[in-house]
Enzyme design. Structure first.
Site, PDB file in Angstrom:
ATOM      1  N   CYS A   1      46.207  -5.092  48.501  1.00 26.01           N
ATOM      2  CA  CYS A   1      45.918  -4.024  47.543  1.00 26.01           C
ATOM      3  C   CYS A   1      47.077  -3.824  46.567  1.00 26.01           C
ATOM      4  CB  CYS A   1      45.545  -2.723  48.250  1.00 26.01           C
ATOM      5  SG  CYS A   1      46.722  -2.167  49.469  1.00 26.01           S
ATOM      6  N   HIS A   2      48.263  -4.349  46.890  1.00 27.67           N
ATOM      7  CA  HIS A   2      49.383  -4.254  45.938  1.00 27.67           C
ATOM      8  C   HIS A   2      49.113  -5.072  44.677  1.00 27.67           C
ATOM      9  CE1 HIS A   2      50.319  -7.655  48.650  1.00 27.67           C
ATOM     10  NE2 HIS A   2      50.836  -8.236  47.584  1.00 27.67           N
TER      11      HIS A   2
ATOM     12  N   TYR B   1      41.863  -2.369  38.295  1.00 28.50           N
ATOM     13  CA  TYR B   1      40.883  -1.622  39.096  1.00 28.50           C
ATOM     14  C   TYR B   1      39.475  -1.839  38.552  1.00 28.50           C
ATOM     15  CZ  TYR B   1      44.881   0.865  41.131  1.00 28.50           C
ATOM     16  OH  TYR B   1      46.050   1.175  41.791  1.00 28.50           O
TER      17      TYR B   1
ATOM     18  N   ASN C   1      42.640   1.168  52.372  1.00 33.00           N
ATOM     19  CA  ASN C   1      42.801  -0.173  52.951  1.00 33.00           C
ATOM     20  C   ASN C   1      43.522  -0.099  54.299  1.00 33.00           C
ATOM     21  OD1 ASN C   1      43.266  -2.862  53.504  1.00 33.00           O
ATOM     22  ND2 ASN C   1      44.620  -3.220  51.756  1.00 33.00           N
TER      23      ASN C   1
ATOM     24  N   GLU D   1      56.153 -11.755  44.993  1.00 29.07           N
ATOM     25  CA  GLU D   1      55.131 -12.703  44.564  1.00 29.07           C
ATOM     26  C   GLU D   1      55.381 -13.215  43.141  1.00 29.07           C
ATOM     27  OE1 GLU D   1      51.155 -11.370  45.354  1.00 29.07           O
ATOM     28  OE2 GLU D   1      51.603 -10.983  47.458  1.00 29.07           O
TER      29      GLU D   1
END
Length: 184
Positions: A149-150, A118, A141, A176
């Site tokens: 945003c993950h 962040y 978002n 991912e």
């Protein structure tokens, strides 16, 4: 019929099933405008009501709209592990100011398989010390998954919060390759 019909922004939507549950996808002529997690009928109807209020036009179900059909193809490919980046026009009209700035940086600057803190994201947009504001921007978002945003996590290794729920965030990060697959 009025000749000014094209100035209205039709809003079209569809729901796509994914391994993290149904996602509502909504688009305007400008591009994808909203992605909503856990789009059961009740959640979907509330989200469409909010969109109607914000955009001033009633959303219409249109899975065959070219933009939505392409968005569904890309979402399916992403969850199948065949796509690492979304290439879709985005309509940022649901978000403005600092939040939009942070989300645009996230969309362009934090690729598949990477994570950012962040505070680091705050620094990237020239606001060091605004880590909490970045957290708020992530929570606001309107385009989760597509605007990833993950991929924003806590510096100490904590996963951070997530509008779609932490289980969903874990699954996306596992997809991912950032986290091991959840065991259950």
């Amino acid at each position: 019929m009025s000749t000014h019909g094209h100035s209205e922004q039709p809003v079209v939507w569809t729901v796509v099933g994914t391994e993290i549950g149904p996602l509502l996808l909504a688009a305007t002529r400008e591009g994808l405008v909203n992605v909503v997690f856990h789009a059961t009928d009740a959640v979907r109807d509330r989200a469409l009501g909010r969109l109607a209020e914000r955009l001033g036009v009633e959303p219409v179900e249109a899975p065959d709209s070219p933009l939505l059909a392409e968005a569904v193809r890309q979402v399916d490919a992403y969850f199948a592990g065949d796509r690492r980046a979304f290439e879709l026009p985005l309509d940022w009209s649901l978000i403005s100011g600092f939040n939009r700035q942070v989300l645009r940086e996230l969309a362009s600057g934090v690729p598949f398989g990477a994570v950012v803190g962040y505070g680091d994201l705050a620094e990237r947009v020239g606001q060091p010390g605004a880590a909490q504001a970045v957290g708020a921007a992530m929570g606001a978002n309107p385009l989760p998954v597509v605007v990833p945003c993950h991929r924003v996590v806590e510096r100490d290794g904590g996963i951070g919060g997530f509008g779609g729920g932490l289980e969903t965030k874990r699954k996306l990060l596992a997809l991912e390759g950032v986290l091991p697959e959840p065991l259950f």
